[in-house]
Design a protein around this motif. Structure first.
Motif, mmCIF file in Angstrom:
data_model
loop_
_atom_site.group_PDB
_atom_site.id
_atom_site.type_symbol
_atom_site.label_atom_id
_atom_site.label_comp_id
_atom_site.label_asym_id
_atom_site.label_seq_id
_atom_site.Cartn_x
_atom_site.Cartn_y
_atom_site.Cartn_z
ATOM 1 N N ARG A 97 0.840 -1.194 0.000
ATOM 2 C CA ARG A 97 0.000 0.000 0.000
ATOM 3 C C ARG A 97 0.877 1.246 0.000
ATOM 4 O O ARG A 97 1.996 1.240 0.503
ATOM 5 C CB ARG A 97 -0.907 0.016 1.232
ATOM 6 N N ILE A 98 0.390 2.323 -0.582
ATOM 7 C CA ILE A 98 1.163 3.556 -0.620
ATOM 8 C C ILE A 98 1.082 4.262 0.734
ATOM 9 O O ILE A 98 0.081 4.178 1.448
ATOM 10 C CB ILE A 98 0.709 4.497 -1.745
ATOM 11 N N HIS A 99 2.165 4.961 1.086
ATOM 12 C CA HIS A 99 2.258 5.669 2.356
ATOM 13 C C HIS A 99 2.467 7.159 2.103
ATOM 14 O O HIS A 99 2.477 7.619 0.957
ATOM 15 C CB HIS A 99 3.373 5.078 3.218
ATOM 16 N N VAL A 100 2.658 7.903 3.182
ATOM 17 C CA VAL A 100 2.736 9.359 3.050
ATOM 18 C C VAL A 100 3.918 9.794 2.186
ATOM 19 O O VAL A 100 3.839 10.826 1.493
ATOM 20 C CB VAL A 100 2.792 10.039 4.434
ATOM 21 N N ALA A 137 -7.534 3.018 -5.163
ATOM 22 C CA ALA A 137 -8.572 3.438 -4.210
ATOM 23 C C ALA A 137 -8.048 4.547 -3.302
ATOM 24 O O ALA A 137 -8.766 5.516 -3.000
ATOM 25 C CB ALA A 137 -9.034 2.245 -3.379
ATOM 26 N N ASP A 138 -6.800 4.429 -2.874
ATOM 27 C CA ASP A 138 -6.209 5.455 -2.010
ATOM 28 C C ASP A 138 -6.098 6.788 -2.743
ATOM 29 O O ASP A 138 -6.411 7.848 -2.184
ATOM 30 C CB ASP A 138 -4.822 5.018 -1.529
ATOM 31 N N LEU A 139 -5.644 6.758 -3.975
ATOM 32 C CA LEU A 139 -5.490 7.994 -4.749
ATOM 33 C C LEU A 139 -6.853 8.640 -5.016
ATOM 34 O O LEU A 139 -7.005 9.864 -4.926
ATOM 35 C CB LEU A 139 -4.775 7.713 -6.067
ATOM 36 N N GLU A 140 -7.841 7.823 -5.336
ATOM 37 C CA GLU A 140 -9.183 8.359 -5.593
ATOM 38 C C GLU A 140 -9.765 8.970 -4.325
ATOM 39 O O GLU A 140 -10.423 10.023 -4.379
ATOM 40 C CB GLU A 140 -10.090 7.253 -6.132
ATOM 41 N N TRP A 141 -9.544 8.335 -3.186
ATOM 42 C CA TRP A 141 -10.038 8.865 -1.912
ATOM 43 C C TRP A 141 -9.419 10.228 -1.624
ATOM 44 O O TRP A 141 -10.084 11.147 -1.129
ATOM 45 C CB TRP A 141 -9.735 7.880 -0.795
ATOM 46 N N LEU A 142 -8.151 10.380 -1.976
ATOM 47 C CA LEU A 142 -7.465 11.651 -1.775
ATOM 48 C C LEU A 142 -7.871 12.702 -2.814
ATOM 49 O O LEU A 142 -7.581 13.891 -2.637
ATOM 50 C CB LEU A 142 -5.951 11.447 -1.831
ATOM 51 N N LEU A 157 2.226 4.402 8.355
ATOM 52 C CA LEU A 157 1.659 5.640 7.822
ATOM 53 C C LEU A 157 1.110 5.430 6.418
ATOM 54 O O LEU A 157 1.178 6.318 5.573
ATOM 55 C CB LEU A 157 2.720 6.737 7.825
ATOM 56 N N SER A 158 0.568 4.246 6.178
ATOM 57 C CA SER A 158 -0.074 4.001 4.888
ATOM 58 C C SER A 158 -1.353 4.824 4.806
ATOM 59 O O SER A 158 -1.965 5.149 5.831
ATOM 60 C CB SER A 158 -0.400 2.516 4.720
ATOM 61 N N ILE A 159 -1.744 5.164 3.601
ATOM 62 C CA ILE A 159 -2.979 5.930 3.424
ATOM 63 C C ILE A 159 -4.181 5.112 3.885
ATOM 64 O O ILE A 159 -5.109 5.646 4.499
ATOM 65 C CB ILE A 159 -3.135 6.366 1.960
ATOM 66 N N GLU A 160 -4.151 3.825 3.623
ATOM 67 C CA GLU A 160 -5.239 2.956 4.083
ATOM 68 C C GLU A 160 -5.355 3.008 5.600
ATOM 69 O O GLU A 160 -6.452 3.115 6.163
ATOM 70 C CB GLU A 160 -4.981 1.518 3.627
ATOM 71 N N GLU A 176 -7.983 3.260 10.041
ATOM 72 C CA GLU A 176 -7.665 3.059 11.456
ATOM 73 C C GLU A 176 -7.557 4.372 12.228
ATOM 74 O O GLU A 176 -7.971 4.453 13.385
ATOM 75 C CB GLU A 176 -6.358 2.275 11.584
ATOM 76 N N GLU A 177 -7.003 5.398 11.596
ATOM 77 C CA GLU A 177 -6.799 6.667 12.293
ATOM 78 C C GLU A 177 -7.935 7.655 12.075
ATOM 79 O O GLU A 177 -8.062 8.624 12.813
ATOM 80 C CB GLU A 177 -5.476 7.297 11.839
ATOM 81 N N GLY A 178 -8.736 7.444 11.040
ATOM 82 C CA GLY A 178 -9.868 8.344 10.798
ATOM 83 C C GLY A 178 -9.460 9.737 10.367
ATOM 84 O O GLY A 178 -10.116 10.717 10.712
ATOM 85 N N ILE A 179 -8.389 9.828 9.585
ATOM 86 C CA ILE A 179 -7.897 11.121 9.130
ATOM 87 C C ILE A 179 -8.606 11.518 7.830
ATOM 88 O O ILE A 179 -8.824 10.698 6.948
ATOM 89 C CB ILE A 179 -6.379 11.074 8.913
ATOM 90 N N GLU A 180 -8.959 12.795 7.719
ATOM 91 C CA GLU A 180 -9.632 13.315 6.536
ATOM 92 C C GLU A 180 -8.624 13.494 5.399
ATOM 93 O O GLU A 180 -7.461 13.850 5.635
ATOM 94 C CB GLU A 180 -10.290 14.655 6.848
ATOM 95 N N PRO A 181 -9.045 13.288 4.143
ATOM 96 C CA PRO A 181 -8.099 13.423 3.022
ATOM 97 C C PRO A 181 -7.456 14.798 2.931
ATOM 98 O O PRO A 181 -6.268 14.917 2.664
ATOM 99 C CB PRO A 181 -8.955 13.106 1.785
ATOM 100 N N MET A 182 -8.213 15.871 3.178
ATOM 101 C CA MET A 182 -7.633 17.200 3.046
ATOM 102 C C MET A 182 -6.638 17.507 4.154
ATOM 103 O O MET A 182 -5.768 18.376 3.986
ATOM 104 C CB MET A 182 -8.725 18.274 3.002
#
Length: 448
Positions: A14-17, A59-64, A250-253, A258-264
């Motif tokens: 998975r991609i990370h920060v 999916a991660d890129l689209e979510w962002l 620190l994966s985007i997933e 798990e962390e509930g961080i907003e994309p922005m």
């Protein structure tokens, strides 16, 4: 010329920060100039690459919100890489080498002992046809190196400014392994030429590779084939140390699920750390695009602090209107209205925290009762009828007049009985949302 950039992840995880920061810089650079953003899936490693990881990356890129204009897989282009390989062989720029890993290491140790840089000595170029036939008869298979010019390669780096590397100071790069599989460099150059990539923006750990890649670009596409290049500083931890050991966490997933961080919040932090702009939450990608300029990047490493990410996430939620989160709240079982949202959002770090505060409204809550007599008197003074936002002021005024209590001595026992928490949203709104029977039960110390 239309700007065209690419982000090229390998679907082996998975991609990370760190990955996303590079993707974001490419995206913002392209969109700020009306250009195109290409997603290239680097899946030449057929054993480790999986469709599941590829789907996860997308999916991660689209979510962002980092949506691509084109996409393709390297695994569908092996014929093009083989054709490029043959062109380089015919041009005398790709040559077979037969040294084992141990033999190469011994050469490097000897060079260091002699005070020389550990650069490949091109011993394979001295082999005769008979020598190569003998080695292959012994079962050795060649790996293939690109023959560098030995001259100076200079470019105007989009981030670092004027840059140059003497190719005589680096080893001829291996482009094809013994088993015939390709290393990153050759497929990447072939794809960049075919896709019309105009600019390559990546981490500064690739700077030393740039000279060799520029020569390969010129060998395959002509003198002006190499895209412009920009190499940005890498991420480090909040203390300036390496972040690499923590990147898996620190994966985007993981930040999403798990962390509930907003994309922005993620995008705002990654776009602004290591720049001259203030590190504050931005409300949209359009804002980040309008503010983007590679000239704002510092040459120093960018410090990524998870605590700062949490702070930005809280700021975003505190500025978010109810309409923007209503469906998400309902999906997590929170049936509160706009009044509830206005009451709780100053206390949120993550949207999921709203579920915890909704539980205080719906119950059951285990009251924290320290002064039962005081709470009994408070229950007697509870205003009649439906509880509203004005009921709290009316109620506490009556309690103050009856008991003489004020300040913390007045309010804290009521909060502890009704919510079981010492801190939280404003009680006037929470009280108006609570069922009257539950309020009365909690004042009696009953779980309700």
């Amino acid at each position: 010329m239309t700007v065209k950039v690419r982000f090229a992840p390998s679907p082996t995880g998975r991609i990370h920060v760190g990955n996303v920061r590079t993707a974001l810089m490419n995206f913002l650079f392209a969109k700020s100039q009306g250009g195109q953003f290409v997603l290239r899936i680097d899946d030449t490693d057929l054993e480790r690459s999986t469709k599941a990881y590829e789907d996860g990356i997308k999916a991660d890129l689209e979510w962002l919100g980092l949506n691509w204009d084109e996409t393709f897989n390297q695994s569908s282009r092996f014929d093009q890489y083989e054709a490029a390989k043959q062109r380089l062989i015919e041009a005398g720029l790709l040559y077979p080498c037969y040294e084992t890993g141990d033999e190469l290491e011994r050469k490097r140790k000897l060079q260091r002992a002699q005070g020389k840089p550990p650069v490949y000595d091109r011993g394979a170029l001295n082999l005769t046809d008979a020598d190569r036939a003998k080695l292959e008869a012994e079962g050795r298979k060649p790996h293939w190196r690109f023959k560098l010019s030995g001259g100076r390669i200079a470019w105007d780096d989009l981030v670092r400014g004027p840059s140059r590397i003497e190719t005589s100071s680096v080893s001829d790069p291996i482009l094809v392994r013994e088993d015939g599989s390709y290393l990153y460099t050759l497929p990447s150059v072939v794809d960049d030429i075919d896709a019309g990539i105009t600019d390559i923006i990546r981490g500064e750990d690739h700077v030393t590779n740039s000279a060799a890649q520029i020569e390969i670009f010129e060998a395959l596409g002509g003198r002006n084939a190499a895209p412009r290049m920009g190499h940005h500083p890498l991420l480090v931890g909040p203390d300036g140390g390496k972040l690499s050991k923590r990147l898996g966490a620190l994966s985007i997933e993981g930040l999403r699920e798990e962390e509930g961080i907003e994309p922005m919040a993620i995008l705002s932090l990654l776009a602004k750390i290591g720049t001259s702009d203030s590190v504050e939450a931005r409300d949209s990608l359009e804002t980040l695009i309008a503010e983007f300029d590679l000239a704002k990047l510092s040459r120093n490493p960018a410090r990524f602090d998870p605590a700062e990410l949490t702070r930005l996430n809280a700021r975003l939620l505190q500025a978010t209107p109810f309409e923007a989160v209503a469906d998400r709240l309902k999906a997590m079982g929170v049936d509160g209205d706009a009044a509830f949202w206005e009451a709780v959002r100053p206390n949120l770090e993550r949207l999921s925290n709203a579920r915890e505060w909704w539980r205080l409204v719906e119950g059951p809550v285990e009251p924290d009762v320290e002064d039962a007599d005081y709470l009994a008197k408070a229950a007697e003074l509870l205003p009649g009828g439906t509880l509203t936002a004005d009921s709290w002021r009316e109620w506490t005024g009556a309690i103050k007049a009856e008991t003489g209590r004020k300040g913390r001595e007045l309010f804290q026992p009521l909060r502890m009985a009704l919510t079981g928490q010492r801190h939280g949203p404003e009680m006037d709104v929470l009280l108006s949302l609570m069922d009257r029977n539950k309020v009365e039960a909690r004042l009696k110390g009953e779980r309700a």
